[in-house]
Design a protein around this motif. Structure first.
Motif, PDB file in Angstrom:
ATOM      1  N   ASP A  10      12.557   9.782   2.834  1.00 51.13           N
ATOM      2  CA  ASP A  10      11.833   9.407   3.902  1.00 51.13           C
ATOM      3  C   ASP A  10      12.092  10.175   5.214  1.00 51.13           C
ATOM      4  O   ASP A  10      11.231  10.432   5.704  1.00 51.13           O
ATOM      5  CB  ASP A  10      12.335   7.783   4.362  1.00 51.13           C
ATOM      6  CG  ASP A  10      11.536   6.867   3.460  1.00 51.13           C
ATOM      7  OD1 ASP A  10      10.476   7.322   2.881  1.00 51.13           O
ATOM      8  OD2 ASP A  10      11.770   5.553   3.399  1.00 51.13           O
ATOM      9  N   HIS A  80       3.583  11.143  -2.787  1.00 50.14           N
ATOM     10  CA  HIS A  80       2.851  10.077  -1.867  1.00 50.14           C
ATOM     11  C   HIS A  80       1.344  10.451  -1.747  1.00 50.14           C
ATOM     12  O   HIS A  80       0.584   9.724  -2.111  1.00 50.14           O
ATOM     13  CB  HIS A  80       3.317  10.252  -0.322  1.00 50.14           C
ATOM     14  CG  HIS A  80       2.736   9.479   0.509  1.00 50.14           C
ATOM     15  ND1 HIS A  80       3.196   8.200   0.899  1.00 50.14           N
ATOM     16  CD2 HIS A  80       1.876   9.559   1.327  1.00 50.14           C
ATOM     17  CE1 HIS A  80       2.468   7.325   1.727  1.00 50.14           C
ATOM     18  NE2 HIS A  80       1.752   8.461   2.062  1.00 50.14           N
ATOM     19  N   GLU A  84      -1.985   8.253  -3.077  1.00 45.64           N
ATOM     20  CA  GLU A  84      -3.057   7.938  -2.315  1.00 45.64           C
ATOM     21  C   GLU A  84      -4.486   8.352  -3.136  1.00 45.64           C
ATOM     22  O   GLU A  84      -5.436   7.591  -3.063  1.00 45.64           O
ATOM     23  CB  GLU A  84      -2.951   8.680  -0.961  1.00 45.64           C
ATOM     24  CG  GLU A  84      -1.631   8.059  -0.141  1.00 45.64           C
ATOM     25  CD  GLU A  84      -1.842   8.483   1.270  1.00 45.64           C
ATOM     26  OE1 GLU A  84      -1.138   7.914   2.322  1.00 45.64           O
ATOM     27  OE2 GLU A  84      -2.254   9.693   1.665  1.00 45.64           O
ATOM     28  N   GLU A  97      -6.400   2.275   3.797  1.00 49.28           N
ATOM     29  CA  GLU A  97      -5.663   1.320   3.039  1.00 49.28           C
ATOM     30  C   GLU A  97      -4.468   1.610   2.280  1.00 49.28           C
ATOM     31  O   GLU A  97      -4.014   0.867   1.694  1.00 49.28           O
ATOM     32  CB  GLU A  97      -6.620   0.358   2.094  1.00 49.28           C
ATOM     33  CG  GLU A  97      -7.727  -0.465   2.715  1.00 49.28           C
ATOM     34  CD  GLU A  97      -8.738  -0.869   2.156  1.00 49.28           C
ATOM     35  OE1 GLU A  97      -9.377  -2.043   2.110  1.00 49.28           O
ATOM     36  OE2 GLU A  97      -9.107  -0.504   1.075  1.00 49.28           O
ATOM     37  N   HIS A  99      -1.851   4.249   2.700  1.00 51.75           N
ATOM     38  CA  HIS A  99      -0.708   4.793   3.019  1.00 51.75           C
ATOM     39  C   HIS A  99       0.516   3.577   2.870  1.00 51.75           C
ATOM     40  O   HIS A  99       1.560   4.045   2.035  1.00 51.75           O
ATOM     41  CB  HIS A  99      -0.556   4.885   4.448  1.00 51.75           C
ATOM     42  CG  HIS A  99       0.666   5.260   5.137  1.00 51.75           C
ATOM     43  ND1 HIS A  99       1.164   6.789   4.748  1.00 51.75           N
ATOM     44  CD2 HIS A  99       1.447   4.811   5.693  1.00 51.75           C
ATOM     45  CE1 HIS A  99       2.227   7.038   5.444  1.00 51.75           C
ATOM     46  NE2 HIS A  99       2.670   5.516   5.918  1.00 51.75           N
ATOM     47  N   ASP A 100       0.544   2.458   3.050  1.00 52.39           N
ATOM     48  CA  ASP A 100       1.353   1.551   2.673  1.00 52.39           C
ATOM     49  C   ASP A 100       1.893   1.414   1.251  1.00 52.39           C
ATOM     50  O   ASP A 100       2.772   1.251   0.887  1.00 52.39           O
ATOM     51  CB  ASP A 100       1.157   0.192   3.337  1.00 52.39           C
ATOM     52  CG  ASP A 100       1.404   0.270   4.965  1.00 52.39           C
ATOM     53  OD1 ASP A 100       1.817   1.183   5.490  1.00 52.39           O
ATOM     54  OD2 ASP A 100       0.834  -0.808   5.737  1.00 52.39           O
ATOM     55  N   GLU A 101       0.708   1.230   0.423  1.00 49.84           N
ATOM     56  CA  GLU A 101       0.800   1.237  -0.972  1.00 49.84           C
ATOM     57  C   GLU A 101       1.643   2.476  -1.595  1.00 49.84           C
ATOM     58  O   GLU A 101       2.386   2.044  -2.448  1.00 49.84           O
ATOM     59  CB  GLU A 101      -0.487   1.007  -1.716  1.00 49.84           C
ATOM     60  CG  GLU A 101      -1.225  -0.079  -1.323  1.00 49.84           C
ATOM     61  CD  GLU A 101      -1.073  -1.252  -2.219  1.00 49.84           C
ATOM     62  OE1 GLU A 101       0.112  -1.219  -2.859  1.00 49.84           O
ATOM     63  OE2 GLU A 101      -1.659  -2.579  -2.327  1.00 49.84           O
ATOM     64  N   GLU A 103       3.639   4.445   0.050  1.00 48.92           N
ATOM     65  CA  GLU A 103       4.941   4.242   0.492  1.00 48.92           C
ATOM     66  C   GLU A 103       5.938   3.708  -0.579  1.00 48.92           C
ATOM     67  O   GLU A 103       7.105   4.135  -0.859  1.00 48.92           O
ATOM     68  CB  GLU A 103       4.959   3.465   1.875  1.00 48.92           C
ATOM     69  CG  GLU A 103       4.719   4.446   2.989  1.00 48.92           C
ATOM     70  CD  GLU A 103       5.597   5.610   3.467  1.00 48.92           C
ATOM     71  OE1 GLU A 103       6.618   5.183   3.306  1.00 48.92           O
ATOM     72  OE2 GLU A 103       5.029   6.672   3.376  1.00 48.92           O
TER      73      GLU A 103
END
Length: 214
Positions: A10, A80, A84, A97, A99-101, A103
């Motif tokens: 990260d 990543h 996406e 929608e 980005h978090d998935e 991650e």
């Protein structure tokens, strides 16, 4: 003790991303702000990454990736952005929608599955936001660019990238037709023409979130 792999990744990804679309190196304080962590925690982690040969850093100076750090960061970025792209193309996710998935998934899928996804998608070079997907060897393909806020009146360029930092702004840009691939002409302060149509006012913050061909 070495940094755990997901945590270290990260950090490397954030350092890579910071300098991807502008030239200023990231400082520890800026890194702390972008990661939402205390400066002391970031300083400790940077020291661990430096000990592993992944970054270089001197007191009060910027944090920079070494060649090995760049290779590892590019590999994480590749994961990543492929995830996406996969979510948008195969599962109907909107670009605000994913980005978090991604991650979560970038740390869990195998290399075999990742390369299967890449093949399934036709080895794309860009994710839904226009960010370059590094090749498996870390190579990046990107055209010369300029931030829309710094483009002079009369400048015409194709939208290369829209920052994914603010989902609400992504939605506003999409509603206005300011997504990747469209051609913009800067008409004046805060106004653009899209694909030759009459000028419109940019959504608040859009000029600092859109990059076009130089």
């Amino acid at each position: 003790m070495p940094a755990s792999r997901p945590v270290a990744d990260d950090y490397l990804k954030t350092i890579y991303h910071h300098t991807e679309w502008q030239g200023d190196p990231v400082t520890p304080s800026r890194l702390a702000s972008e990661l939402g962590l205390a400066p002391s925690s970031v300083t400790e982690m940077v020291q661990k990454l430096a000990a592993q040969g992944l970054v270089t850093h001197r007191p009060y100076g910027p944090v920079q990736l070494t060649d090995e750090g760049m290779r590892r960061a590019a590999a994480v970025i590749r994961r990543h952005r492929l995830v996406e792209t996969w979510l948008v193309r195969e599962f109907g996710y909107a670009w605000d929608e994913v980005h978090d998935e991604a991650e979560v998934l970038e740390h869990t899928i195998s290399d075999r599955l990742l390369e299967g996804i890449a093949a399934r998608l036709g080895h794309p070079r860009f994710d839904p936001h226009g960010d370059a997907i590094p090749d498996a060897d870390g190579t990046v393909h990107r055209e010369p660019f300029v931030l829309l806020a710094r483009a002079d009146a009369g400048h015409t360029g194709r939208v290369l990238r829209v920052s994914d930092r603010d989902p609400a702004l992504l939605r506003a840009c999409e509603e206005a037709g300011l997504d990747v691939g469209h051609t913009l002409t800067v008409v004046g302060d805060g106004t653009v023409s899209i694909d030759g149509a009459p000028a419109i006012a940019l959504p608040a913050g859009a000029a600092e979130a859109i990059w076009v061909t130089a």
